[in-house]
Design a protein around this motif. Structure first.
Motif, PDB file in Angstrom:
ATOM      1  N   CYS A   1       0.828  20.134  -0.974  1.00 27.51           N
ATOM      2  CA  CYS A   1       0.517  19.206   0.287  1.00 27.51           C
ATOM      3  C   CYS A   1      -0.914  18.188  -0.059  1.00 27.51           C
ATOM      4  N   LEU A   2      -1.584  18.672  -1.400  1.00 27.52           N
ATOM      5  CA  LEU A   2      -2.798  17.817  -1.497  1.00 27.52           C
ATOM      6  C   LEU A   2      -2.558  16.248  -1.497  1.00 27.52           C
ATOM      7  N   GLY A   3      -3.492  15.611  -1.072  1.00 19.51           N
ATOM      8  CA  GLY A   3      -3.510  14.176  -1.110  1.00 19.51           C
ATOM      9  C   GLY A   3      -4.019  13.767   0.135  1.00 19.51           C
ATOM     10  N   PRO A   4      -4.236  12.314   0.274  1.00 14.65           N
ATOM     11  CA  PRO A   4      -5.002  11.878   1.481  1.00 14.65           C
ATOM     12  C   PRO A   4      -4.520  12.131   2.665  1.00 14.65           C
ATOM     13  N   SER A   5      -3.345  12.261   2.768  1.00 17.01           N
ATOM     14  CA  SER A   5      -2.717  12.608   4.462  1.00 17.01           C
ATOM     15  C   SER A   5      -2.393  14.068   4.606  1.00 17.01           C
ATOM     16  N   GLU A   6      -3.021  14.925   3.735  1.00 14.57           N
ATOM     17  CA  GLU A   6      -2.751  16.147   4.100  1.00 14.57           C
ATOM     18  C   GLU A   6      -3.261  16.715   5.307  1.00 14.57           C
TER      19      GLU A   6
ATOM     20  N   GLN B   1       1.962  11.009  -9.246  1.00 13.24           N
ATOM     21  CA  GLN B   1       1.335  11.274  -8.181  1.00 13.24           C
ATOM     22  C   GLN B   1       0.303   9.769  -7.843  1.00 13.24           C
TER      23      GLN B   1
ATOM     24  N   GLY C   1       6.089  17.928   0.465  1.00 16.81           N
ATOM     25  CA  GLY C   1       4.538  18.032   0.532  1.00 16.81           C
ATOM     26  C   GLY C   1       3.798  16.962  -0.192  1.00 16.81           C
ATOM     27  N   ARG C   2       4.054  16.758  -1.380  1.00 16.55           N
ATOM     28  CA  ARG C   2       3.238  15.620  -2.113  1.00 16.55           C
ATOM     29  C   ARG C   2       3.584  14.199  -1.437  1.00 16.55           C
TER      30      ARG C   2
ATOM     31  N   ALA D   1       4.943  13.361   1.665  1.00 19.83           N
ATOM     32  CA  ALA D   1       4.179  13.373   2.858  1.00 19.83           C
ATOM     33  C   ALA D   1       2.752  13.108   2.865  1.00 19.83           C
ATOM     34  N   SER D   2       1.865  13.705   1.790  1.00 19.94           N
ATOM     35  CA  SER D   2       0.464  13.520   1.687  1.00 19.94           C
ATOM     36  C   SER D   2       0.213  12.364   1.082  1.00 19.94           C
ATOM     37  N   LEU D   3       0.907  11.477   0.897  1.00 19.11           N
ATOM     38  CA  LEU D   3       0.784  10.174   0.324  1.00 19.11           C
ATOM     39  C   LEU D   3       1.274   9.073   1.366  1.00 19.11           C
ATOM     40  N   ALA D   4       1.354   9.469   2.428  1.00 21.80           N
ATOM     41  CA  ALA D   4       1.949   8.507   3.514  1.00 21.80           C
ATOM     42  C   ALA D   4       0.916   7.268   3.690  1.00 21.80           C
ATOM     43  N   LYS D   5      -0.395   7.349   3.755  1.00 19.97           N
ATOM     44  CA  LYS D   5      -1.486   6.439   3.581  1.00 19.97           C
ATOM     45  C   LYS D   5      -1.027   5.349   2.704  1.00 19.97           C
TER      46      LYS D   5
END
Lengths: 282, 300
Positions: free
Chosen positions: A203-208, B43, B112-113, B115-119
Motif C-alpha cells: 500500500c505504500l505510495g502518496p495516497s496510502e 511504480q 494496494g499499490r 490505489a496509493s497512486l490515486a494522487k
C-alpha cells in the motif's frame, strides 16, 4: 476541530496501536491455554488471532520505520523481525506457562540489540530505529508463538518438539513429525514474515491510508491463519481443525471484502476494459 | 553401491530437468507481475505522468516471495505425507494451495499499490487484474510444483537429512534468486525501455518512461510475459537447472570420497571454473562491444 484533522492525517497514533497489539496478542495467545484447562483442542485458533493482532501492530511499526526513506527495505524489515523473533520464541518456549510473556520480552531485548547495531555501529542514524526494531523483534516472536500454538494446541517446547506416535502398539515420542523437528516452523516463519511486510509494502505510495494498510495486514494474517489451520491437521483432532478453518476463512473473507471496498474508495478510478487515461499536459 | 550411484545420477538428471522448467516458469510469472527490480519503473511511471496498463504485483523481492510459496507448498505436502496421503497427490495439493495464496497476494498487491497512486491519476484497471491473475497463478503453480518435487526427490530418494519444509524454503529462495538475477534484465533493462537506444542504459530523464503501447493497442503484462518467455525464461531455467544439477551431481558422485570432503572440494572447483568463465565472458563482451560510443557522422 483539531482532533478531526489528526484522524484524517494519520489514523490511530502508533503508540495506541502498539498497546492494542501488544495486549491483544498476549491475551489471545494465552486463551489457547483454555485447551489445557478444559482438556480439549478447540481453543487453538486463538493463537492465530493473537498472531494477527501482533501483525497489525508490526505493520504500523514498519510504516513508521520505513517512512524514513528505506523504500526497498520493507520486505527485509519483515524478515529481520522474524529472524530475531525466532530466537526469542524458541528460547521462550522453555518457560512453560510464562512462554508468551518471555517471548515478548526477549523479542524486545534481541530487537533492541540489533537496532543498536544498525543505528550506532552501522551508522544508519534513523531516530526511531532502535525502538522500531525492538518492536519488530517482539512482533516476530509473538506471531510465531501464536501460530505455533494454533498448529499444535500448545506453546510449550515439549509440545512443539515431540509428538506421541504409536509404533507397533507402543507409544513413543517422535521428533521428526513435530512442528520444530519437521521444520513446519520454517513455513510459519515465511508465512508471518511476508504477511508482516505485505501490508505496508503493497500500500505504500502518496495516497496510502492507514485503515486500508491495516485491513490488508489483517487479510494476509487471516490467509496465513488458514494455512496454519491446515498444518494443525497433523497435531489436532479433526473437529478442532475444522473450527480453526471456519474461523480463519470467515475472517479472511470479511477482511478481503473490506480491503477491496477500501481500495475502491481510495483509487483514482475503477475501470473495466478501458484504455489508458492520459493525464492533462501529456 | 554402484546401483545407488546410478539411481542418484538418474535423480540428479530428473531434478535438473525439473529445475529448468521451474526457472523458466518463475521468471515468466514474476515478469507478468512486474515483480523484482523492474517493479520500481512500473511504480514510478504514473508519478512521471505515464499512466499504464501494466500489472504491478507488489509482494516482495522474488527470493522471499518464492521462499514463502515453496516453503508453504512443501509444508502442506509434508502435512499430507505424514497423514499417509499418496506423495504425488500430496505434492499437487501443496502446490495448489500455495498457488492460491500467491494469487491472493498478487491481487492485494496490485490493488494496494494502484490505489496509493490515486494522487497521480493511475486508475485501477480491473480487467488487467482478472486477465493477468490466472496467467501468473498458472506459471506459479508450475514453478512451485516442480521445485517441491525436487525437494521431495532429495528428501525421499537421495536421503537428504533436511525435512521437506526446510528444503522448500532453501530451494524456493534459490529459485527466486536465480530468476531475479538472470531473467529480470530481459524485462527491466530491455523490454520496458524498447523506446531507448539499445545499450544506452536508462538515463535519469527517461526514468518512468516505460513502453506503454504494444504492436497493436496498449501493452499489458501478457505482452511482457510473451517477450520474457522467449529469452528471459529459458535463461533463468538454464541457471536454476545448472544450480540444482551441479549441486546434486557433486554430492551424489563425490560425497563418499574423503568422508564427505570430496563433495566440498568439487564444489569449490565448480565455483572456480565458473569464476573463470564469467570473467572471460565479461572481458570478451567489453572488447567486442566496447563502451557506448556516440554515433559517427556518415563520411560522404
Amino acid at each position: 476541530m483539531t482532533a478531526q484533522i489528526t484522524v484524517t492525517e494519520g489514523g490511530l497514533p502508533h503508540n495506541t496501536l502498539m498497546i492494542y497489539g501488544l495486549v491483544g496478542s498476549l491475551v489471545l495467545v494465552y486463551l489457547t491455554y483454555l485447551n489445557t484447562v478444559t482438556g480439549t483442542q478447540l481453543f487453538s485458533f486463538f493463537g492465530g488471532l493473537g498472531a494477527i493482532a501482533a501483525l497489525i501492530w508490526g505493520s504500523d511499526t514498519i510504516k513508521r520505520l520505513c517512512s524514513y526513506g528505506i523504500g526497498t527495505g520493507v520486505p527485509s524489515a519483515g524478515l529481520l523481525a522474524f529472524g530475531s523473533g525466532v530466537i526469542a520464541m524458541l528460547l521462550a518456549t522453555r518457560f512453560g506457562i510464562a512462554s508468551p510473556i518471555v517471548a515478548l520480552v526477549l523479542g524486545f531485548v534481541i530487537g533492541a540489540i540489533l537496532g543498536y547495531i544498525a543505528n550506532n555501529i552501522l551508522a544508519m542514524k534513523i531516530p526511531v530505529m532502535i525502538q522500531s526494531i525492538a518492536e519488530l523483534g517482539a512482533v516476530g516472536a509473538m506471531v510465531m508463538i501464536g501460530f505455533s500454538a494454533m498448529a499444535t494446541g500448545s506453546f510449550t517446547f515439549d509440545a512443539l518438539s515431540a509428538v506421541p506416535v504409536t509404533v507397533l502398539g507402543a507409544t513413543v515420542n517422535s521428533f521428526e513429525s513435530s512442528l520444530i523437528g519437521g521444520s513446519l516452523l520454517a513455513a510459519i516463519f515465511m508465512l508471518g514474515g511476508i504477511a508482516l511486510q505485505h501490508g505496508f509494502n503493497a500500500c505504500l505510495g502518496p495516497s496510502e491510508q492507514q485503515d486500508r494498510t491495516l485491513m490488508l495486514t489483517a487479510e494476509v494474517g487471516f490467509l496465513s491463519m488458514i494455512m496454519v489451520a491446515i498444518f494443525s491437521y497433523v497435531y489436532l483432532d479433526l473437529f478442532a481443525v475444522l473450527v480453526s478453518i471456519v474461523v480463519s476463512v470467515i475472517g479472511w473473507y470479511y477482511t478481503y471484502d473490506q480491503y477491496i471496498a477500501l481500495s475502491k474508495r481510495d483509487a483514482a478510478a475503477w475501470l473495466d476494459s478501458k484504455p489508458i487515461v492520459e493525464p492533462e499536459g501529456h | 553401491m554402484v546401483e545407488n550411484i546410478v539411481l542418484g545420477i538418474g535423480i540428479t538428471a530428473l531434478a535438473g530437468a525439473l529445475a529448468a522448467v521451474a526457472g523458466a516458469a518463475e521468471d515468466t510469472e514474476s515478469d507478468i507481475g512486474s515483480q523484482g527490480d523492474p517493479n520500481s519503473q512500473v511504480q514510478l511511471a504514473p508519478q512521471m505522468g505515464f499512466i499504464h496498463r501494466i500489472f504491478n504485483k507488489a509482494v516482495s523481492g522474488e527470493p522471499p516471495a518464492y521462499g514463502l510459496w515453496c516453503a508453504l507448498g512443501a509444508g502442506i505436502a509434508w502435512v499430507f505425507l505424514i497423514k499417509d496421503v499418496n506423495p504425488v497427490l500430496a505434492l499437487i495439493l501443496g502446490a495448489t494451495i500455495a498457488t492460491f495464496v500467491q494469487g491472493v497476494y498478487a491481487t492485494s498487491g496490485y490493488l494496494g499499490r494502484t490505489a496509493s497512486l490515486a494522487k497521480f491519476g493511475q486508475p485501477v484497471y480491473i480487467d488487467i487484474l482478472k486477465s493477468m491473475l490466472s496467467v501468473t497463478m498458472a506459471h506459479a503453480f508450475v514453478a512451485v510444483f516442480t521445485t517441491i518435487t525436487i525437494c521431495y526427490l532429495m528428501n525421499a530418494v537421495l536421503g537428504h537429512p533436511f525435512p521437506l519444509p526446510l528444503l522448500g524454503i532453501v530451494w524456493g529462495i534459490a529459485l527466486g534468486a536465480a530468476g531475479s538475477a538472470t531473467g529480470n534484465p530481459f524485462y527491466g533493462k530491455e523490454r520496458q525501455y524498447q523506446n531507448q537506444q539499445f545499450g544506452a542504459g536508462v538515463p535519469i530523464s527517461a526514468s518512468g518512461n516505460i513502453v506503454r503501447y504494444a504492436e497493436a493497442g496498449q501493452r499489458n503484462s501478457l505482452d511482457n510475459g510473451w517477450f520474457s518467455s522467449k529469452l528471459g525464461g529459458p535463461a533463468s531455467g538454464i541457471c536454476f537447472g545448472l544450480i540444482v544439477f551441479l549441486e546434486l551431481w557433486r554430492t551424489v558422485l563425490f560425497e563418499h570420497i574423503a568422508a564427505g570432503w570430496g563433495a566440498i572440494i568439487v564444489g569449490f572447483a565448480i565455483i572456480l571454473v565458473f569464476v573463470v568463465i564469467d570473467r572471460w565472458i565479461e572481458t570478451y563482451a567489453r572488447k567486442t562491444y566496447g563502451p557506448y560510443a556516440a554515433p559517427e557522422e556518415a563520411n560522404l
